[in-house]
Scaffold this active site. Sequence first.
Site, PDB file in Angstrom:
ATOM      1  N   ASP A  57      76.404  25.030 -50.782  1.00 48.35           N
ATOM      2  CA  ASP A  57      75.712  23.860 -51.316  1.00 48.35           C
ATOM      3  C   ASP A  57      76.366  23.384 -52.612  1.00 48.35           C
ATOM      4  O   ASP A  57      77.369  23.946 -53.066  1.00 48.35           O
ATOM      5  CB  ASP A  57      74.239  24.231 -51.528  1.00 48.35           C
ATOM      6  N   HIS A  58      75.764  22.391 -53.231  1.00 46.69           N
ATOM      7  CA  HIS A  58      76.257  21.692 -54.421  1.00 46.69           C
ATOM      8  C   HIS A  58      77.256  22.476 -55.286  1.00 46.69           C
ATOM      9  O   HIS A  58      76.920  23.506 -55.846  1.00 46.69           O
ATOM     10  CB  HIS A  58      75.077  21.311 -55.321  1.00 46.69           C
ATOM     11  N   HIS A  76      65.286  15.838 -55.819  1.00 45.09           N
ATOM     12  CA  HIS A  76      65.057  17.262 -55.607  1.00 45.09           C
ATOM     13  C   HIS A  76      63.680  17.663 -56.116  1.00 45.09           C
ATOM     14  O   HIS A  76      63.156  17.064 -57.054  1.00 45.09           O
ATOM     15  CB  HIS A  76      66.112  18.091 -56.350  1.00 45.09           C
ATOM     16  N   HIS A 109      69.756  14.682 -48.877  1.00 43.34           N
ATOM     17  CA  HIS A 109      69.404  15.643 -49.917  1.00 43.34           C
ATOM     18  C   HIS A 109      68.059  15.258 -50.520  1.00 43.34           C
ATOM     19  O   HIS A 109      67.643  14.109 -50.455  1.00 43.34           O
ATOM     20  CB  HIS A 109      70.457  15.656 -51.028  1.00 43.34           C
ATOM     21  N   ASN A 138      68.929  18.816 -46.118  1.00 41.94           N
ATOM     22  CA  ASN A 138      68.822  20.013 -46.947  1.00 41.94           C
ATOM     23  C   ASN A 138      67.357  20.410 -47.152  1.00 41.94           C
ATOM     24  O   ASN A 138      66.507  19.569 -47.442  1.00 41.94           O
ATOM     25  CB  ASN A 138      69.477  19.777 -48.309  1.00 41.94           C
ATOM     26  N   GLU A 163      67.073  21.082 -59.425  1.00 46.06           N
ATOM     27  CA  GLU A 163      67.240  22.152 -58.449  1.00 46.06           C
ATOM     28  C   GLU A 163      68.363  23.066 -58.895  1.00 46.06           C
ATOM     29  O   GLU A 163      69.440  22.624 -59.281  1.00 46.06           O
ATOM     30  CB  GLU A 163      67.564  21.592 -57.049  1.00 46.06           C
TER      31      GLU A 163
END
Length: 360
Positions: A110-111, A227, A266, A288, A183
């Site tokens: 992820d990110h 998020h 997202h 996600n 997040e």
Amino acid sequence: MGAQDVLTRKTGVIVGDDVLALFKYAREHKFAIPAVNVTSSSTVVATLEAARDAKSPIILQMSQGGAAYFAGKGVANGDQAASIAGAVAGAHYIRSVAASYGVPVVLHTDHCAKKLLPWLDGMLDADEAHFKATGEPLFSSHMIDLSEETVEWNVETTAKYLKRAAPMKQWLEMEIGITGGEEDGVNNEDVDNASLYTQPEDILNIYNTLSPISPYFSIAAGFGNVHGVYKPGNVKLHPELLGKHQEHVHAAIGGDEAKPVYFVFHGGSGSSKQEYLDAINHGVVKVNMDTDMQFAYMAGIRDYMLNKKDYLMTAVGNPDGDDKPNKKFFDPRVWVREGEKTMAARVTVALQDFNCANQL
């Protein structure tokens, strides 16, 4: 015909052309695959169990913090050492068990922001070593998130990483436009709302830059995503913008595919089922899932602890007698399993909401 029919590897971790084939099938059949953030073997098996029972493909992904947790909180993370080690260890673990569940699995990270690029570099080192030994990368795909940087630097740097991944036919997900909220230590709660909406010219620029390098890429475009479980300011989700992006790219490049871009959703926590379906209709193939899954996992353990409190205060002695042992109540395999069950149930809801259930 189901999704497995378009795959050469039917179960376990898939890579390369199979990842492309799966996402293409999802886009054509209007479903998206949940990408569940995992931090331990327990969260991995909870997710795999749900996918197996729902007859669904699944994406397992690790964030930089989640990967470090996989290695252990006692491991120092200078130069991203713990995050690299944890990601590699988690990848090998997932590879070793995934096929046992009988579903195709995309193994993703992820990110990865600019400051975390050493983490991505370390994982790519592991990918290249695995590719040299086996003919495929360790991970199916990675995400590079340079959305906080200038558009020019974001696209240029993403292209460099895609060039590195391309010989392995490895998928790369990139982000353009900022996802609001907070997040995993990334806080965008105060970001200007205008930054939450990606422009169609940016999508076309990305497509024109990346597609000559490799077809294995997707875009996490901002359409008001946030998020967490709250929404700062007056941000409103506009999935219809993704449709305009598809139209803009298709008008420029032509071809038979009316939706040439693979989009990622997202910041979906709190979104309605219809908003998910609208986004999927515009080419979203991956959604996600993190915040909701964390809460679901905790809920099972929380409820067990509250309900069994009188059996968990001492090793011996409970309401049934002062000499009664409590081992069967405090055994981690008992209460951790309760978290797995509630998390699996929440994954099942996502699979159903995204039309991903019964797609195999």
